[in-house]
Design an enzyme around this catalytic site. Sequence first.
Site, PDB file in Angstrom:
ATOM      1  N   SER A   1       0.859  -1.179   0.000  1.00 13.48           N
ATOM      2  CA  SER A   1       0.000   0.000   0.000  1.00 13.48           C
ATOM      3  C   SER A   1       0.889   1.221   0.000  1.00 13.48           C
ATOM      4  CB  SER A   1      -0.887   0.002   1.252  1.00 13.48           C
ATOM      5  OG  SER A   1      -1.511   1.261   1.438  1.00 13.48           O
TER       6      SER A   1
ATOM      7  N   TYR B   1      -2.010  -1.521  10.388  1.00 13.64           N
ATOM      8  CA  TYR B   1      -2.163  -1.777   8.951  1.00 13.64           C
ATOM      9  C   TYR B   1      -1.017  -1.153   8.161  1.00 13.64           C
ATOM     10  CZ  TYR B   1      -3.933  -1.503   4.209  1.00 13.64           C
ATOM     11  OH  TYR B   1      -4.057  -1.593   2.841  1.00 13.64           O
TER      12      TYR B   1
END
Length: 296
Positions: free
Chosen positions: A163, A176
């Site tokens: 990401s 995350y």
Amino acid sequence: MRLIDRWLARYAEPQEAALEAVRGLKPIVVVTGASQGIGLALARRFGRAGHDVALIARGANALEAAAGLIASDYAVTAMAIPMDVTNPEAIDRITAQLGANGFYIEVLINNAGVGLAGPFAHQSQEAIAHLIDLNVTALTRMTRAVLPDMLARGHGGIINLASLGGLIPGPNQAVYYASKAYVVSLTRALAAENAGRGVRMLAVAPGPVDTGFHRAMGTELSFYRQLLIALSARQVAFESYLAFKLGWHHYVPGLTGKLLQIAVWIIPHALLLPLMGWLLRRRDERPWHDVGNPSA
């Protein structure tokens, strides 16, 4: 592409035993978290290019439907293998099932992942452990399982879905973001360790993507969802496939993502981290709580 292939395999030393082990078998692309979102888009993109694909996820019905569409749309073999990749035996079971059907893993796409939003201190130990198990441990285990055989054959590839958040700490999505930083770091390190040995290694680091992932985390009202342009899963898959074929080790899809990557490089963290915390803070009226939506 032949010149690129030759360059990427300039130091490759294929071992006869490894080549003999897959003689008579066909190569296949294995995609985890493939029943929806980016995983499904990547499976379709590889299928469109003529690759047989194996779709891995927990939901059997959605997986079977997705595999059926890929097979009919692109005239390739598309296998559906319902599996929880956090199971330590998952990769062995996948490999065995593929072998029984005449295939070996040529490309592994580690896409399965889960998100977690809200202050770290308000998240449960169970939710944090599950995220690390899926985003970090399972990805590492599967990568380690397939990489030696790929190196021994002198060809293959691994795509790990990270990401844009993996490039910066993420207050209010701390675990995350940290898990995706691990994915970026691991993939780039492995690419450097094995440069020129015939195995493509790519970490894909998209920004927001319209897949339902953010909604599942309860972050649709966060400012980053309102202010940043989201890509489609199809665009991420298209650009990622091209980056993979070109032999890149790290790729950020989309113009907005690339601009944000530059911003992360040049803005001091003393300014950037409070801004990230403001962008990522959930603004719904519910109390802070942990939310996860496994895509595997």
